[in-house]
Design a protein around this motif. Sequence first.
Motif, PDB file in Angstrom:
ATOM      1  N   THR A 296       0.832  -1.214   0.000  1.00 57.41           N
ATOM      2  CA  THR A 296       0.000   0.000   0.000  1.00 57.41           C
ATOM      3  C   THR A 296       0.861   1.255   0.000  1.00 57.41           C
ATOM      4  OG1 THR A 296      -1.744  -1.160   1.211  1.00 57.41           O
ATOM      5  CG2 THR A 296      -1.813   1.248   1.228  1.00 57.41           C
ATOM      6  N   ARG A 297       1.897   1.266   0.828  1.00 56.25           N
ATOM      7  CA  ARG A 297       2.775   2.437   0.920  1.00 56.25           C
ATOM      8  C   ARG A 297       3.538   2.649  -0.392  1.00 56.25           C
ATOM      9  NH1 ARG A 297       5.568   0.756   4.735  1.00 56.25           N
ATOM     10  NH2 ARG A 297       7.480   0.144   3.638  1.00 56.25           N
TER      11      ARG A 297
ATOM     12  N   THR B  66       2.761   1.617  -3.469  1.00 56.52           N
ATOM     13  CA  THR B  66       1.911   1.935  -4.631  1.00 56.52           C
ATOM     14  C   THR B  66       1.337   3.335  -4.546  1.00 56.52           C
ATOM     15  OG1 THR B  66       0.046   0.820  -3.533  1.00 56.52           O
ATOM     16  CG2 THR B  66       1.300  -0.450  -5.158  1.00 56.52           C
ATOM     17  N   ARG B  67       1.299   3.904  -3.346  1.00 54.25           N
ATOM     18  CA  ARG B  67       0.800   5.269  -3.186  1.00 54.25           C
ATOM     19  C   ARG B  67       1.906   6.293  -3.301  1.00 54.25           C
ATOM     20  NH1 ARG B  67      -3.397   4.563   1.943  1.00 54.25           N
ATOM     21  NH2 ARG B  67      -5.044   3.477   0.786  1.00 54.25           N
TER      22      ARG B  67
END
Length: 206
Positions: free
Chosen positions: A201-202, A204-205
Amino acid sequence: MSIKPMLIAFEGTECAGKTTAMAQLKKHIEDTYGVEVVVTRAPGGTPVGAKIREIIVGSDHSEMSKTTNALLFAADYRHTLETLVVPALKRGAVVITDRINLTMRVYQNTAEAEALAKMNDKIVTPDLIFIMTTPYDVFVKRRDARDASLNNARDYIEKDVHDGYVERYVTYADTHPSTCAVIDCLGEQSEVIKEVITTFTRRTRA
């Protein structure tokens, strides 16, 4: 929420929890983003690759040289990229693969393997590589505790060989920080999976 097509790889030593982490990440991506997730592996991600895998990991071909092994692995991975990975990415899917060219670089550790890996890298390279390794004693304990039918010839290696793999994986991660994420595999399975999903998540953001 949306997510771009991407190739995510899981790499590392045996019995580090890659299979479970891959399955949970697949579920997370499908549930969160509603996109197609294709799962494959190297070697053996296609019908052709399955036959190559029997040769590479089988105990009947222990006399095979490192160069021959690398050639077979590279051929399998190239076929998987061309027939499975690239088409999936073009239609907007996320691809998760158990092993990539990095296995060839780490396990064979030869100039020939590096040259073959670079040839395949020209097709497509991963957006994110999770590297999962364990100390030798943990590897042996996990190997001996699971169903023996899941093991193959490369699961029965000496400590110095295993430790060499770990060292090369860590070195690669240190020199490729934008692509690689080293995961702590020694905690509870739920914590390992949480770290994988949080890291995904980190990254890809970012």
